[in-house]
Design an enzyme around this catalytic site. Structure first.
Site, PDB file in Angstrom:
ATOM      1  CE  LYS A   1      -4.575  -3.017  -6.858  1.00  0.00           C
ATOM      2  NZ  LYS A   1      -3.909  -3.115  -5.599  1.00  0.00           N
TER       3      LYS A   1
ATOM      4  NE  ARG B   1      -3.701  -8.862  -3.974  1.00  0.00           N
ATOM      5  CZ  ARG B   1      -4.739  -8.207  -3.462  1.00  0.00           C
ATOM      6  NH1 ARG B   1      -5.417  -7.373  -4.202  1.00  0.00           N
ATOM      7  NH2 ARG B   1      -5.091  -8.391  -2.207  1.00  0.00           N
TER       8      ARG B   1
END
Length: 90
Positions: free
Chosen positions: A35, A69
């Site tokens: 991210k 994830r």
């Protein structure tokens, strides 16, 4: 203007949010893989964020997340196995 740090604090820290979501008695997914906020905190590009991702995975696991994830599956599996072993030994 929203900054990626807002992803961690909205309106409460992510860890608190995870703990509150347990009341629904459902498995929790933590999709932190590479991210932007990891890159901003560490000052690195996406392809170098796997160690930061592992740190987030560890924090999420401690807060009760069930699924993650990730992009680097082998490293994530090794981290989860070690975290699990350490927790069982404590």
């Amino acid at each position: 203007m929203k900054h990626s740090m807002h992803n961690w604090m909205r309106p409460e820290p992510l860890g608190v949010t995870l703990e509150r979501l347990h009341r629904f008695e459902r498995p929790l997914l933590l999709p932190v893989s590479r991210k932007t906020v990891i890159g901003e905190v560490l000052g690195i590009p996406a392809l170098e964020r796997d160690p930061g991702n592992i740190a987030c995975l560890a924090a999420g696991m401690r807060r009760g997340a069930h699924f993650f994830r990730v992009h680097h599956v082998k490293a994530a599996v090794q981290a989860v196995k070690m975290l699990w072993a350490v927790q069982q030994a404590a």
